[in-house]
Scaffold this active site. Structure first.
Site, PDB file in Angstrom:
ATOM      1  CD  GLU A 479       6.268 -44.804 -31.367  1.00  0.00           C
ATOM      2  OE1 GLU A 479       6.325 -44.106 -32.406  1.00  0.00           O
ATOM      3  OE2 GLU A 479       6.567 -44.361 -30.240  1.00  0.00           O
ATOM      4  CG  HIS A 482       3.802 -41.099 -34.032  1.00  0.00           C
ATOM      5  ND1 HIS A 482       3.488 -39.759 -33.961  1.00  0.00           N
ATOM      6  CD2 HIS A 482       4.377 -41.408 -32.835  1.00  0.00           C
ATOM      7  CE1 HIS A 482       3.854 -39.286 -32.764  1.00  0.00           C
ATOM      8  NE2 HIS A 482       4.381 -40.270 -32.063  1.00  0.00           N
ATOM      9  CG  HIS A 485       0.106 -37.663 -38.442  1.00  0.00           C
ATOM     10  ND1 HIS A 485       0.822 -36.891 -37.560  1.00  0.00           N
ATOM     11  CD2 HIS A 485      -0.678 -36.799 -39.125  1.00  0.00           C
ATOM     12  CE1 HIS A 485       0.481 -35.618 -37.710  1.00  0.00           C
ATOM     13  NE2 HIS A 485      -0.430 -35.541 -38.652  1.00  0.00           N
TER      14      HIS A 485
HETATM   15 ZN   LIG Z   1       5.103 -40.296 -30.101  1.00  0.00          ZN
END
Ligand SMILES: [Zn+2]
Length: 695
Positions: A479, A482, A485
């Protein structure tokens, strides 16, 4: 629209004010459920007025007066929607659940109204036809392309009747998706396994008992032990409990979520959703929903997806069956006179792991303290991208457990805020996810993102630190990947910011990040025993890493079965009188699903594909991305330095910082110099060689 329509407008609704606190964070302390309905009302109306003005603009359609104008519209709606979805997932209550049921279909209707607005689409289409004659940057071209695809796939180019039907379908799907997810939550909240005596606790190590005491205290059962249907509660119980009867009891409840035949049953909802999705795809000229969905993915077609899943399925199944035979042997040696069942797998796998790899979860867990694993994730981001993280205590959040960090770049400049919400609680949906309260962009100013990670870790009890399982720790890195990102996103337009990318690309930054957790360089430094403070011994690290491919047959089978059933469900051209349980059994029969393994997500609680449409016909994305992440990490390994600066730079430029600014295949090729093959994935899962012979 004027404020006069909203009598409560000046009555202190935080959504009607500028957020002037640090970093413009939503004033969570003052946001109450009753603020949402009027905030949504006004935001919908304002957005409609903005869009109507863009559609009716008398000047020639141009990027700025149409696409950029759309990108700048609807800001109050984004603000209230982002806060609402964060709260309704991570810290909900009856009032929010009720608002969610009302808002979901209205939001769908609102977006249909925009995406099916004919004059608006005519403008977008005109600009799109002209795109090569216009003086657009590469990013603007991509944004224009994404708008055109989004409107076309919503049905903007169809006749009035079809458009109306699509809007009605969307609205109904939103209602059904909300009901689906609320039913699963209700089933999870309704069930607890209360352990009353020492016999009930047989086999459970200290950390499982401590977490079970905390879960009991959360529910007013101080002094008792409670196991819940949250994955991080039920899985350790299944792994360690010597009580076969209790394992069976909770396992049955776990896999029956949404399939109880009661008020919260999801089977009829699934049947209706599948029929509506198939109709939706047909109206847009696709034979099935899977064809429709995959047309706008990196994979492109159902055969491409099935090709990858099939390639992995056969060796994984062989490996799982061989492991099953070995475990059956253990059962016999234990004097057990029974066939291994699904609720036995994790328990005997743990014993087999001790035998084969001489490493057990109970020996690893004391080294995986939550606060050190968070530090490890931050340290990795520092080594790769030069980011630093400073804890802030002056930022409002939705729950006292939420930790906030100021994220700074190598030059010391503010890059965004990171919110970590790590502990399970009854008000939280199960699972782990990343979301944003605000995305990075440069269109409306230099906007820095507010990024959220939500987990469901069992909180350490009795003033003990929270200890993570190996899987939990990997999930934290996932996570956080992410999160990076979104945090490293460096684009101009919100449409392509951060994680706003194709579904089978979005798991690359998250899954790739997991690789760093599984390296001695990180474990030696951050896996510190919670009592002695000593690092995990080298020899344990070696055994642990060698054990990574252990039980991969099971994990791959569990996952690929879910992905294949998801694909099959959405390849039904016209599902009628649909019985999901019959379908599930037939689909699993076709692939030879081992009887001792249950899909990772059975359809009736498969939130990825039915609570909203996020991963519908796209659950394969995790494996598609894994092909990419295994191959991408090899780029670092090949240099002999897992923090190799030039490779990290290329990764930031083309993956973590690039959002959806280019086609994924183009981005990957820019990073790696070529497209990936599944070889690295099969090696990583230990499935590249023939399976060992049983016995
Ligand atoms: Zn994911």
């Amino acid at each position: 629209m004027t404020q006069a329509n909203y009598p409560s407008a000046n009555g202190g609704n935080p959504f009607f004010e500028d957020w002037s606190g640090p970093f413009g964070v939503p004033p969570f302390g003052r946001i109450a459920p009753e603020h949402f309905p009027p905030a949504f009302d006004r935001a919908f109306a304002e957005h409609n007025a903005e869009v109507a003005a863009i559609a009716a603009d008398p000047s020639t359609p141009a990027f700025d007066n149409t696409i950029a104008a759309l990108e700048l519209s609807g800001r109050p709606l984004a603000r209230v929607s982002d806060v609402f979805s964060a709260l309704s997932s991570a810290h909900t209550n009856d009032a929010l659940l009720k608002i969610e049921r009302d808002i979901a279909p209205r939001r769908a209707r609102h977006w249909s109204g925009i995406l099916l607005n004919e004059p608006l689409f005519r403008r977008i289409d005109a600009i799109h036809r002209d795109r090569d004659r216009l003086d657009l940057t590469a990013e603007q071209k991509r944004v224009l392309e994404r708008y055109h695809v989004m409107f076309t796939r919503a049905g903007a180019a169809l006749g009035a009747e079809a458009r109306e039907r699509l809007a009605a379908i969307n609205e109904r799907l939103a209602t059904l998706g909300t009901a689906f997810s609320q039913n699963v939550l209700a089933d999870e909240q309704a069930y607890t396994l209360v352990l009353d005596s020492e016999e009930d606790l047989a086999g459970l190590p200290d950390f499982v008992r401590a977490a079970a005491r905390t879960a009991a205290a959360d529910r007013g059962l101080t002094g008792k032990h409670v196991i819940t249907l949250s994955r991080s509660s039920v899985e350790p119980f299944l792994q360690f409990s010597a009580r076969r009867d209790l394992r069976e009891k909770i396992f049955r409840a776990w896999i029956a979520r949404g399939d109880t035949g009661s008020r919260t049953d999801n089977k009829a909802i699934i049947a209706e959703m599948l029929a509506l999705r198939a109709e939706y795809a047909r109206l847009l000229g696709y034979p099935t929903y899977a064809h429709f969905r995959l047309d706008d993915a990196m994979a492109k077609t159902p055969p491409a997806v099935r090709g990858l899943l099939d390639r992995v399925w056969a060796p994984a199944r062989r490996r799982a069956l061989a492991d099953r035979d070995d475990m059956q042997e253990l059962v016999r040696k234990d004097g057990g006179n029974f066939e291994l069942a699904a609720w036995d797998w994790r328990y005997y796998a743990e014993k087999l792991r001790k035998l084969r790899c001489d490493v057990d979860e109970a020996a690893i867990k004391p080294y995986l303290q939550l606060h050190h694993i968070i530090e490890a994730a931050f340290y990795t981001a520092y080594r790769l991208f030069g980011l630093s993280f400073e804890r802030r205590h002056d930022i409002e959040t939705w729950h006292p457990d939420v930790q906030v960090y100021d994220v700074r770049g190598p030059d010391g400049s503010h890059r965004g805020l990171f919110f970590g919400d790590y502990f399970a609680r009854p008000s939280k949906r199960s699972g782990a996810w990343m979301t944003t309260l605000r995305d990075q962009e440069k269109l409306a100013g230099d906007i820095r993102p507010l990024v959220v990670n939500v987990m469901n870790f069992s909180k350490g009890g009795d003033s003990q630190p929270t200890l993570l399982s190996y899987d939990d720790a990997r999930t934290l890195f996932h996570e956080f990947g992410h999160g990076l990102h979104a945090l490293l996103s460096d684009v101009t337009y919100p449409m392509i910011s951060g994680t706003n990318v194709l579904t089978d690309w979005v798991e690359l930054p998250s899954q790739l990040y997991e690789h760093w957790f599984e390296r001695p360089e990180i474990l030696e430094r951050f896996a510190l025993h919670y009592r002695s403070g000593r690092p995990m011994p080298d020899d344990l690290i070696k055994r642990l890493l060698a054990a990574r491919t252990f039980n991969q047959g099971f994990m791959t089978v569990e996952y690929v079965a879910s992905a294949l059933v998801d694909l099959d469900l959405h390849l039904e051209a016209a599902p009628k009188d649909f019985d999901i349980n019959v379908f599930e059994e037939a689909a699993l029969g076709r692939i030879g699903m081992p009887a001792e393994i249950v899909m990772r997500h059975r359809p009736t609680h498969f939130a990825h594909i039915f609570a909203g449409g996020g991963y519908a016909s796209a659950y394969y994305s995790y494996m598609w991305s894994e092909v990419l992440d295994a191959d991408a990490f090899a780029a670092f390994e090949e240099t002999g330095d897992i923090f190799h600066p030039a490779t990290a730079r290329a990764l930031q430029d083309n993956v973590y910082g690039a959002g959806g600014s280019r086609d994924p295949a183009e981005l990957y090729t820019a990073f790696r110099g070529r497209l990936p093959t599944p070889d690295a994935l099969l090696r990583k899962r230990g499935l590249a060689e023939p399976a060992p012979q049983p016995g």
